[in-house]
Design an enzyme around this catalytic site. Sequence first.
Site, PDB file in Angstrom:
ATOM      1  N   THR A 224       1.963  -3.072   7.427  1.00  0.00           N
ATOM      2  CA  THR A 224       0.837  -3.813   6.394  1.00  0.00           C
ATOM      3  C   THR A 224      -0.042  -4.821   7.323  1.00  0.00           C
ATOM      4  OG1 THR A 224       2.749  -4.180   4.816  1.00  0.00           O
ATOM      5  CG2 THR A 224       1.032  -5.524   4.641  1.00  0.00           C
TER       6      THR A 224
ATOM      7  N   GLU B  51       9.692  -2.491   2.040  1.00  0.00           N
ATOM      8  CA  GLU B  51      10.904  -3.594   2.560  1.00  0.00           C
ATOM      9  C   GLU B  51      12.075  -3.404   1.998  1.00  0.00           C
ATOM     10  OE1 GLU B  51       9.947  -7.588   2.327  1.00  0.00           O
ATOM     11  OE2 GLU B  51       7.795  -7.568   2.892  1.00  0.00           O
TER      12      GLU B  51
END
Length: 389
Positions: free
Chosen positions: A161, A363
């Site tokens: 990210t 995640e």
Amino acid sequence: MDFALDEEQREIRDWVRTFVRRELVPLEPEVLRRERTGQPGLTRDELKELQHKAKDAGFWGVLTPEEHGGMGLGAVMAALLEGELGRTFVPFRFGGTADNILFHGNEEQKERYLRPTIAGDRVSCFAITEPGAGSDAKAIRTSARKDGSDWIINGEKTFITQGNEADFTMVFAVTDRERGANGGVTCFLVDRDMGWKSEPIPTMGEWGPAALVFDEVRVPEENVLGEVGRGFELAMQWIGQGRYLLPARALGSCERLVEMAIEHAKNRVTFGEPIAERQAIQWMLADSAVEIEALRWLVLHAAWLVDQGADSRQAQSIAKLYGGVKANEIVDRVLQIHGGMGYTRELPVERWYRELRLLRIYEGTDEIQRRTIARNLLKGHAKVTGSLG
């Protein structure tokens, strides 16, 4: 038990709700148009302008400690505010934040990396995931070998990210293969101009991750974050810093989506009656309302445990798992209620459909959350009676 927000909490939440309605929601048509032509929804300058509008009202660094210029609001308020931001797909986040592990830097590192990141002058990314090491972070292959007073890093990271936008990365590399994760992995602060490169990874949604490539990248000794060989501890601290915030944002999205579904059901007429009169539609709305309420308390309970300094890992995994699964079920129902129009790009439902699918992977996949929850129960680290048991 007191489930009510105090006056200050309500005021903070309501200000953010107003900010979202006035500043962000009107941008949605343009954000959709840009994204559908391959452009970012907001430019970096536009994001900074919005962040500074919020800063003028005192909203800067929601979780950043006050001594570093932040608000230091705590986990419960952060969850509430993330939920409000989730009511729009405009990619906004409050400024004034930095990765939690940057606070472990020495004074010189804080000056070069932490403080500029909090100020918004620098952009970071966290690089641990690799093509062969996703949920199994211990399997990383990126290596760093000592060369005089420097380290030479070689390897590849993936699905990073902000990897395309970052000007420095916190990269994790093996410095002692024999010691493995416990004592053999080190975190390095590596500026882009030291030689690493990034490539965008196309996805079905608007999340724009990157692949990072390190080819003989030379990093000075002073850029080791923390201690040599203690990087895995920092990685786990980063990964566990706020898993509850992901379902918190999804919660806001689900609220907005169901509100859209209610409005559509009242106005869409078939066979002489609004579809809101159909039991099939009513049950979809009822199930969604129940799941939204359950998710709300799972998220807030996990955040409350964080604020209490208690072990919140089980609660965060439960909230993450439930939030990912139920958000996907809810957006699917909302699309179904809208019928063919929900499937078109004329409405933003399909946009949320693609975005929320990531929550079941990002995640920590659903499967990893289930593994974590089950192991905690089997090893006696958690009980089905919960934190009140």
